[in-house]
Design an enzyme around this catalytic site. Sequence first.
Site, PDB file in Angstrom:
ATOM      1  N   GLN A   1      38.052  44.813  37.522  1.00  0.00           N
ATOM      2  CA  GLN A   1      38.872  44.367  38.648  1.00  0.00           C
ATOM      3  C   GLN A   1      38.619  45.194  39.903  1.00  0.00           C
ATOM      4  OE1 GLN A   1      42.635  44.203  36.083  1.00  0.00           O
ATOM      5  NE2 GLN A   1      42.994  42.645  37.656  1.00  0.00           N
TER       6      GLN A   1
ATOM      7  N   CYS B   1      48.365  38.269  37.507  1.00  0.00           N
ATOM      8  CA  CYS B   1      47.212  39.161  37.501  1.00  0.00           C
ATOM      9  C   CYS B   1      46.917  39.589  38.932  1.00  0.00           C
ATOM     10  CB  CYS B   1      46.006  38.438  36.901  1.00  0.00           C
ATOM     11  SG  CYS B   1      44.500  39.412  36.818  1.00  0.00           S
ATOM     12  N   LEU B   2      46.587  40.864  39.104  1.00  0.00           N
ATOM     13  CA  LEU B   2      46.241  41.347  40.437  1.00  0.00           C
ATOM     14  C   LEU B   2      44.986  40.665  40.974  1.00  0.00           C
ATOM     15  CD1 LEU B   2      46.954  45.162  39.937  1.00  0.00           C
ATOM     16  CD2 LEU B   2      48.408  43.451  41.057  1.00  0.00           C
TER      17      LEU B   2
ATOM     18  N   HIS C   1      46.055  41.354  27.802  1.00  0.00           N
ATOM     19  CA  HIS C   1      45.580  40.875  29.107  1.00  0.00           C
ATOM     20  C   HIS C   1      44.456  41.763  29.630  1.00  0.00           C
ATOM     21  CE1 HIS C   1      46.426  39.194  33.281  1.00  0.00           C
ATOM     22  NE2 HIS C   1      45.698  40.272  33.548  1.00  0.00           N
ATOM     23  N   GLU C   2      44.685  43.075  29.641  1.00  0.00           N
ATOM     24  CA  GLU C   2      43.685  43.987  30.207  1.00  0.00           C
ATOM     25  C   GLU C   2      42.424  44.053  29.349  1.00  0.00           C
ATOM     26  OE1 GLU C   2      44.035  44.801  33.218  1.00  0.00           O
ATOM     27  OE2 GLU C   2      46.152  44.256  33.315  1.00  0.00           O
TER      28      GLU C   2
ATOM     29  N   HIS D   1      40.013  41.309  30.114  1.00  0.00           N
ATOM     30  CA  HIS D   1      39.210  41.513  31.324  1.00  0.00           C
ATOM     31  C   HIS D   1      37.862  42.143  30.978  1.00  0.00           C
ATOM     32  CE1 HIS D   1      41.516  40.395  34.867  1.00  0.00           C
ATOM     33  NE2 HIS D   1      42.592  41.029  34.410  1.00  0.00           N
TER      34      HIS D   1
END
Length: 169
Positions: free
Chosen positions: A51, A89-90, A131-132, A135
């Site tokens: 990210q 999500c960012l 979630h992370e 990624h």
Amino acid sequence: MAIRNIRVMGDRVLTKVCRPVEQMTDKISTLIGDMFDTMYDACGVGLAAPQVGILKRIVVIDVGDGEAYCLINPEIVETSGSQTGDEGCLSVPGKAGKVTRPDHVVVRALDENMEPIEVTGEGLLARAICHECEHLDGILYVEHVEGELHDVSYDEEDAFDEIDELIEK
């Protein structure tokens, strides 16, 4: 430390599989500090290295439970139960969608000292870990959304109030 630019959906780096971290270096240590600073500045509860444009298997998480986690080369080894709720999500700013995730997760990883750790997460922490970690394999939560994404707008105070409500559940 520094605030890094958060990559947004459409950036190809977010679709790539990340490489394992082989050893701690000054550059990796700085990255981890920057990731925490960037996550806190954006009022997030988690952030993965891709990210911020770095294809390394590193995530940072802080769900407001008094612990801040740095997971290097994380591997989810156990899941159970389920929870369904709004997720954001960012890297997908201003949007959220309903996602079902495990309610209980165990992850093995290395900490910032490259020491083995095992973290057990329930509820919001379990959601954040899943979630992370996704990624790191180039998967965004939008691939799991049940129905449509919807618009959200948070100011900083609302975001922290919502996190507090989720922790109390």
